[in-house]
Scaffold this motif. Sequence first.
Motif, PDB file in Angstrom:
ATOM      1  N   ALA A 230       0.930  -1.230  -0.059  1.00  0.00           N
ATOM      2  CA  ALA A 230       0.049   0.103  -0.051  1.00  0.00           C
ATOM      3  C   ALA A 230       0.876   1.087   0.016  1.00  0.00           C
ATOM      4  N   ASN A 326      -8.038  -3.177   3.785  1.00  0.00           N
ATOM      5  CA  ASN A 326      -7.939  -1.829   3.758  1.00  0.00           C
ATOM      6  C   ASN A 326      -7.768  -1.068   4.752  1.00  0.00           C
ATOM      7  N   PHE A 329      -4.676  -0.769   6.032  1.00  0.00           N
ATOM      8  CA  PHE A 329      -3.847   0.231   5.225  1.00  0.00           C
ATOM      9  C   PHE A 329      -4.262   1.712   5.178  1.00  0.00           C
TER      10      PHE A 329
END
Length: 427
Positions: A230, A326, A329
């Motif tokens: 990421a 996610n 991240f």
Amino acid sequence: MKKNILAQAISFALAGMPLIACASEAELMQRLDQMAAEIAQLKAELAANKQKTETVEKRQDVLATTVETSAAKGPSSILGPNTVLSSYGEVNYSRQSKDASKSQADVARAVIGITHRFDEKTKMVAEFEWEHAVTSSSDKGETEVEQLYVEREFNNGLRAKGGLFLIPAGLLNSNHEPTAYYGVYRNFVETAIIPTTWREVGFSLSSTLDNGLTWETGLSTGFDLSKWDATSSDGRTSPLGSIHQEGQQAKSRDLSVFGALNWRGMPGLLLGGSVFTGKAGHKTTDFPAQDARVTLWDLHARYTPGKWDLSALYARGTISNTDALNQSFAGQQTPVPSSFYGWYTQAAYQLWKSEDYALTPFIRIEKFNTANSYSPSVDVPTGPNERVITVGSNFNIGEGVVIKADYQKFKQDATRDRLNLGLGYAF
């Protein structure tokens, strides 16, 4: 050969006739035994010569089959009665319109291929590639095995293949030599969305039917989502290109399935599509996206009436169940997209041809988005719908050499506008 052996036999017989008239019975029998042994030896030599001739003819048949099979990729060098050497490569130059200081020349790739036929129905295919001229720990170059598989064809036309092979997706992934496409660089849709050249380790079955339909399906390794970085922009450049495994100690807890259909039942026309799907978590320890699934599909068409070469392609990919990943991240520049897509249309026309030379101008319009959408937990802007218009020409020299020039205009990021020149070959 047969005439020579019979002449020798008759000569031996005639030479023995005076002896028959004057020799004793014992001597006569000894002479007859000797003549019988010599005739038997001549018969053995005749049989050996016949077997040798049949073996040579069989090898010639195998060689003819090998040459015919490799003809689709252009003329090749024959290393032996059953082995063919092939190769392709390209050298490119780019000059950006907005910043000439970023101009560069690159030996993009050099590939050596070997095809060996064990017999008429069994072959081994291997390709070894070097990218960007120099490979070391401090250079950008790569050395890789692009293909390494064995294929067997059965009497009913069914083919079985196992090893490291190209996934049958799109128009370019299976036919990516510089003489096989227009423009200096491979199009963005089939590099950013379909990660050409895309290969997996696995097993497949395929066949071509009498109605012009070719099908292929198989089981293979897939993508490894735990490789997602990421903090890097690689995922924005090509989501699947950043997490492919390329047969390098590939995680295989979760395998993928794929299938492709292509129809060539009308002269000059190709219609087809493909799909690939599989989980990408592989039960990796402490990985928050164990059930993430990668799916990619495409539809494509190509029509070559007369001097025209028309093609179009649409590809779309998804990565599901990435919400928890996610969240880990948060605050980083490149979360995992839940969808990405691209399409292009292309038209080329052979404007001029004389003996071994052909000039074919073309235009390609493509649109793609590598971050079309994200999971609900991601609060970052989606990627731009980039549109690129490429105008240029291929100048072919014979069947194996091409000189290319084109200009690319980017709608969203004009700093990427560039002039490209290229030289490529394939045999």
